[in-house]
Scaffold this active site. Structure first.
Site, PDB file in Angstrom:
ATOM      1  N   CYS A 102       0.833  -1.198   0.000  1.00 47.75           N
ATOM      2  CA  CYS A 102       0.000   0.000   0.000  1.00 47.75           C
ATOM      3  C   CYS A 102       0.873   1.256   0.000  1.00 47.75           C
ATOM      4  CB  CYS A 102      -0.924   0.025   1.207  1.00 47.75           C
ATOM      5  SG  CYS A 102      -1.975   1.511   1.275  1.00 47.75           S
ATOM      6  N   GLY A 205      -1.358  -5.219 -11.845  1.00 49.54           N
ATOM      7  CA  GLY A 205      -1.104  -3.890 -12.368  1.00 49.54           C
ATOM      8  C   GLY A 205      -1.490  -3.752 -13.828  1.00 49.54           C
TER       9      GLY A 205
END
Length: 335
Positions: A102, A205
């Site tokens: 994160c 991603g």
């Protein structure tokens, strides 16, 4: 077949990413319906669990229909991470995941999430603390490194595998990139082809279409793909990818009626999980995502945002179905 400890997944599984304020049980149920093979909770603060914080405890809710499902924790203190892993174990998820990825400032500043990428020794100690505190399989989600000058995923992968984790998910960006710029999957390919790496390696991603999923599968040789932002407002992406893998054909996008049905179910399950008012307040962030690219939605969005009962939601859905049925072909995505 891909295995995470004793969890058996299909060949090249599709995973739903843990996303704060998104990957809650109602959204996970939709994604499961539409083909997700493994899902994770929103990330949960280890300190919050130990303090018995209500919000953190609520995130532990899991249901049998969504299995296999993992609960993700984050933190920067070994003892807190070990204690939170034991708390997580009591609700019997299928695995525990550690968030070392994160990039949000409030998490990083606490020495957690991607902040741990600056200290691999600490990352190893935190992981060992979790692995030794639970009988459940432990997995990790992380990034390439802090920035382009400190990409350390090669060392991270080998050292975390040595701690006993059962799978590794790599978001192919650095912390400095946040969610911007191109995700560099060549690093994921290198990790996967490292002869010392024996655990499954999943890539994450930029996957937002079946074509891209197949291209990345063939080019980068990972064991599966984790999808995050591509699934927000579009849980259909999982089955679309699977269909494309199997047939080479692109499924037509969901109809207006199917989108409205998804909103109806999402709202209903959100209310059942949290109560009517809080459930519908949380739904407000989702309406636009379901109708991205759909013309004439602005008026209905305003009504959805103002609705505070399921009865109102149903009435708006009926009105929208009737409106779009009448305008017909003028409602194609992107017009």
């Amino acid at each position: 077949m891909v295995k995470i400890g004793n969890i058996e997944l299909p060949d090249f599984p599709l995973l739903l990413a843990p996303m704060e304020d998104v990957s809650d049980p109602p959204f996970r149920k939709l994604c499961k319906m539409h083909g997700a093979d493994l899902m994770y909770s929103e990330f949960i603060s280890s300190e919050g669990l130990i303090r018995d914080a209500i919000k953190s405890r609520k995130k532990l809710d899991i249901f049998d229909y969504e299995r296999p499902v993992g609960i993700q924790i984050f933190g920067g203190d070994e003892e807190a991470m070990a204690m939170s892993a034991r708390i997580v174990e009591t609700v019997e998820p299928d695995l525990v995941d550690i968030n070392f990825g994160c990039p949000v400032k409030k998490v990083v500043c606490k020495g957690a999430g991607a902040g741990v990428l600056k200290d691999i020794d600490l990352m190893v100690r935190l992981t060992k603390a979790v692995v030794s505190s639970t009988h459940l399989p432990v997995t990790v989600k992380t990034r390439l490194g802090w920035d382009d000058n400190s990409i350390n995923i090669d060392e991270v992968a080998e050292r975390l595998q040595d701690t006993g984790i059962k799978a590794l998910t790599i978001h192919a960006r650095t912390r400095a990139q946040m969610y911007k710029g191109e995700a560099h999957w060549d690093h994921i390919s290198r990790i996967k082809n490292n002869p010392n790496i024996e655990i499954p390696v999943f890539g994450n991603g930029d996957i937002d279409s079946p074509e891209k999923a197949l291209a990345y599968k063939e080019k980068y040789d990972c064991d599966g793909i984790m999808i995050g932002r591509g699934a927000i407002g579009y849980p259909w992406i999982f089955n679309e990818i699977k269909h494309f893998f199997a047939t080479g054909e692109i499924l037509p996008p969901p109809t207006i009626s199917e989108r409205l049905e998804a909103v109806k179910n999402h709202a209903l399950w959100s209310v059942e999980w949290k109560g009517e008012r809080p459930g519908l307040v949380e739904m407000r962030q989702h309406y636009s995502n379901y109708f991205r690219g759909i013309p004439h939605f602005k008026e209905f969005k305003t009504k959805f945002l103002q609705a505070l009962s399921l009865t109102e939601i149903d009435e708006i859905i009926d009105e929208a179905n009737q409106f779009y049925a009448e305008v017909g072909s003028a409602t194609k995505v992107g017009e």
